[in-house]
Design a protein around this motif. Sequence first.
Motif, short mmCIF file in Angstrom:
data_model
loop_
_atom_site.label_atom_id
_atom_site.label_comp_id
_atom_site.label_asym_id
_atom_site.label_seq_id
_atom_site.Cartn_x
_atom_site.Cartn_y
_atom_site.Cartn_z
N TYR A 196 0.76 -0.96 0.04
CA TYR A 196 -0.06 0.33 0.22
C TYR A 196 0.80 1.46 0.02
O TYR A 196 0.76 1.82 -0.99
CB TYR A 196 -1.00 0.11 1.65
CG TYR A 196 -1.60 1.12 1.81
CD1 TYR A 196 -2.66 1.44 0.41
CD2 TYR A 196 -1.14 2.19 2.62
CE1 TYR A 196 -3.21 2.35 0.34
CE2 TYR A 196 -2.16 3.47 2.24
CZ TYR A 196 -3.49 3.80 1.76
OH TYR A 196 -4.05 4.39 1.67
N ARG A 199 2.51 2.29 -2.84
CA ARG A 199 1.96 3.11 -4.00
C ARG A 199 1.28 3.53 -4.21
O ARG A 199 1.16 4.84 -4.21
CB ARG A 199 0.75 1.90 -4.19
CG ARG A 199 1.15 0.93 -5.30
CD ARG A 199 0.33 -0.49 -5.18
NE ARG A 199 0.68 -1.56 -6.12
CZ ARG A 199 1.82 -2.33 -5.72
NH1 ARG A 199 2.42 -1.94 -4.81
NH2 ARG A 199 2.16 -3.24 -6.73
N ASP A 250 -9.79 10.74 -12.72
CA ASP A 250 -9.79 9.39 -12.39
C ASP A 250 -8.35 8.95 -11.37
O ASP A 250 -8.35 7.42 -11.04
CB ASP A 250 -8.43 9.33 -13.08
CG ASP A 250 -9.39 9.16 -15.21
OD1 ASP A 250 -10.62 9.09 -15.19
OD2 ASP A 250 -8.76 10.22 -16.33
N MET A 253 -9.93 7.92 -8.37
CA MET A 253 -10.83 6.55 -8.59
C MET A 253 -9.53 5.22 -8.28
O MET A 253 -10.02 4.01 -7.84
CB MET A 253 -11.04 5.94 -10.17
CG MET A 253 -12.66 7.08 -10.37
SD MET A 253 -14.53 6.64 -8.82
CE MET A 253 -13.91 5.10 -9.07
N ARG A 254 -8.85 5.60 -8.59
CA ARG A 254 -7.43 4.68 -8.28
C ARG A 254 -7.31 4.55 -6.70
O ARG A 254 -6.89 3.56 -6.14
CB ARG A 254 -5.76 5.18 -9.00
CG ARG A 254 -6.33 4.90 -10.59
CD ARG A 254 -4.72 5.77 -11.33
NE ARG A 254 -3.24 5.42 -10.77
CZ ARG A 254 -2.64 6.47 -10.81
NH1 ARG A 254 -2.55 6.88 -11.89
NH2 ARG A 254 -1.63 5.35 -10.30
N SER A 255 -7.29 5.83 -6.45
CA SER A 255 -7.02 5.41 -4.79
C SER A 255 -7.94 4.83 -4.00
O SER A 255 -7.82 4.30 -3.17
CB SER A 255 -6.64 7.00 -4.32
OG SER A 255 -8.57 7.22 -4.39
N VAL A 256 -9.31 4.78 -4.26
CA VAL A 256 -10.07 3.89 -3.85
C VAL A 256 -10.58 2.68 -4.29
O VAL A 256 -9.76 1.65 -3.39
CB VAL A 256 -11.56 4.64 -4.69
CG1 VAL A 256 -12.64 3.36 -4.39
CG2 VAL A 256 -11.83 6.09 -3.87
N ASN A 257 -9.73 2.60 -5.70
CA ASN A 257 -9.33 0.97 -5.76
C ASN A 257 -8.06 -0.07 -5.12
O ASN A 257 -7.71 -0.93 -4.85
CB ASN A 257 -9.23 0.41 -7.36
CG ASN A 257 -9.65 1.21 -8.46
OD1 ASN A 257 -11.43 0.54 -7.67
ND2 ASN A 257 -10.05 1.33 -9.67
N LEU A 258 -7.54 1.35 -4.94
CA LEU A 258 -6.37 0.78 -3.93
C LEU A 258 -6.44 0.67 -2.27
O LEU A 258 -5.95 -0.41 -1.79
CB LEU A 258 -5.20 2.13 -3.93
CG LEU A 258 -3.69 2.08 -3.11
CD1 LEU A 258 -2.78 0.86 -4.01
CD2 LEU A 258 -3.06 3.21 -2.89
N LEU A 260 -9.58 -0.79 -1.26
CA LEU A 260 -9.92 -1.50 -1.27
C LEU A 260 -9.50 -2.99 -1.71
O LEU A 260 -9.74 -3.88 -0.54
CB LEU A 260 -10.96 -1.95 -2.63
CG LEU A 260 -12.79 -0.03 -3.07
CD1 LEU A 260 -13.37 -0.97 -4.26
CD2 LEU A 260 -13.57 -0.93 -1.46
N GLY A 261 -8.11 -2.79 -2.50
CA GLY A 261 -7.50 -4.29 -2.16
C GLY A 261 -6.51 -3.87 -1.36
O GLY A 261 -6.52 -5.09 -0.46
N ASP A 317 -3.60 5.57 5.04
CA ASP A 317 -4.35 6.44 4.58
C ASP A 317 -4.50 7.08 4.54
O ASP A 317 -3.92 8.31 3.86
CB ASP A 317 -6.00 5.35 4.19
CG ASP A 317 -6.39 6.25 2.89
OD1 ASP A 317 -6.00 5.94 2.14
OD2 ASP A 317 -7.84 6.82 3.05
#
Length: 622
Positions: A196, A199, A250, A253-258, A260-261, A317
Amino acid sequence: MTTDSPTPDTGAELLPIATPARTRAALRTLIRPDRGLALTGIGILVASTAVGLLVQPLLGRIVDIVADGRPAGDLTLPVVLLVAVAVVQGLTTTLGLTRIARLGETVLARLRERFVERALNLPADRLERAGAGDLTARVTGDVARVAEAVRSALPEMARSVLAILLTLGALALLDVRFLLAALLAVPVQLLTARWYVRRALTLYADQRVANGAQQQQLLETIGGAVTVRGHRLEEQHTERSAGRSRKAVDLTMRSVNLVLGFYGRLHIAEYIGLAAVLIAGFWLVRDGAVSIGTATAAALYFHSLFGPVNAALVLLDDAQSAAAGLARLVGVTDLADQPEPAAGEPAAGEPEAGKAAAGKAAPASVPRQRIASSEAAVTVHAVSHAYGPGRPVLHEVSLTLEPGEHVALVGTSGAGKSTLARIVAGVQEPTSGTVTAPAGTGSAAAGAGEHPVVLVTQEVHVFTGTLAEDLRLARPDASDADLHTALATVHALDWAEALPDGLATVVGEGGHRLDPARAQQLALARLVLADPALAVLDEATAEAGSAGARVLERSAEAALAGRTALVVAHRLTQAVAADRVVVLEAGRVVESGPHDELRDADGPYAALWRAWSGSRTTAPHP
């Protein structure tokens, strides 16, 4: 140490971002004055967490009493102790978190004050190159992120880390095999945290830059809406705004997917650790190594780690986002740090030739070459300036202003007049050359004023507050009589006293509106209150329009009386009234002398004079 920000497609040279090492050093500096508060807060939280760890053994004791079939009265003591633990832990937790929160708010306030102070002292040309959007994003979004982290993440992180460490110690006390079983979750958690962090930091930094570029585009489009509509560029600017907004979305949304993973991997670690502790408990109870109550306490201990471990990792986060914001704030404070003084210059904190922005001019650090000995009020020697490679504005300009002399700068648009005026005022430093101005000339030498240099531009600002408060920005200790005298000097007392509440009338945003001419007179009155040795006027009468031009020129003449002045002349009537006229062409001085002499010399000034006076029915009089 700072690094340059990634430059978006705006073409702006963004303000720098501090390196992680420099950010940590700055944070330590901010906390250092409150080390005692930090230590006591952490100490109280340690005690609170230690008391809370008694809950699981007490519950395990209750399980053993029930499993052994003992009398119900035996439950009284553990139940009373559970209540006592809850009360003590609640009180100590509240006290500890209060002190940690107080520490966080104090550090945040110190950071905000330092950021605002340093941002106000940035060279104006540096801010112009970065664009208003970058600084706006830092002072709003980045400060908000850091504030959110301080108010929520910092106390929770401190509490979670302490709970994890002490709980693992408690598991070892029950039986070291319980600790070993629980630690099976650690590799997964560490890999998750590493995955995490690697990234998140770059992603959040890019996100903040994209938000700054988005704000810059919106500010430019809204600020130039009339021009945009006039040239029918609505679709082009809408597309630019949409493009930068899409980039910001964009990245979000990349931070949201990060995230969630990140959560998904944490759940796997929880399953592995809890399963291992339950299996270890089963084998230890079967072998008679521990009681059922002890195995229950171990399972409860590990289960109680779910909250702190997840909170600590999830707070990464907030921590990464806050760290990115903090690095951007520290980058600004470092950029504005005073350079090491050269020989013969005052060290930091010593008296030096300062300046006050009577208009909207941004305060700036005093250039290193400004303090020198000279009989002249100002000496400009071989000054050159460029706003970027291949964009020279001034070419080895040399100029001398004698004490008490009024010099008018004239020339066509783009000749470099405003740039030279800002360099003389100390708002920006030249690319090369020197400007010397001795402290102790003019009225400031007599002790009347604190600011050897004051700059007034055509873009003056009326600050929100009473008219008296607006005036006292130039001299906070000014009496009411001083304010009346300053207003009377610039011929503004009549309209000021005619306001609904006189000098107590609220002006600025949301208050009584002042037209451009009155706003400029207000700026000139601030100049009088500041009482500088040198006054620099950069087209300070340009915003009044033709109707108020003569009134403002009279106000300017009165404000400049008795002091050295450099005036960027918007109207050549100001050149007529000056002691000397300096003509700039393409960044070079091409003529210098009195108005009458230059008018009759049939040179560049004469051409300007004919073009200007020919457009008027009657030539203006000095």
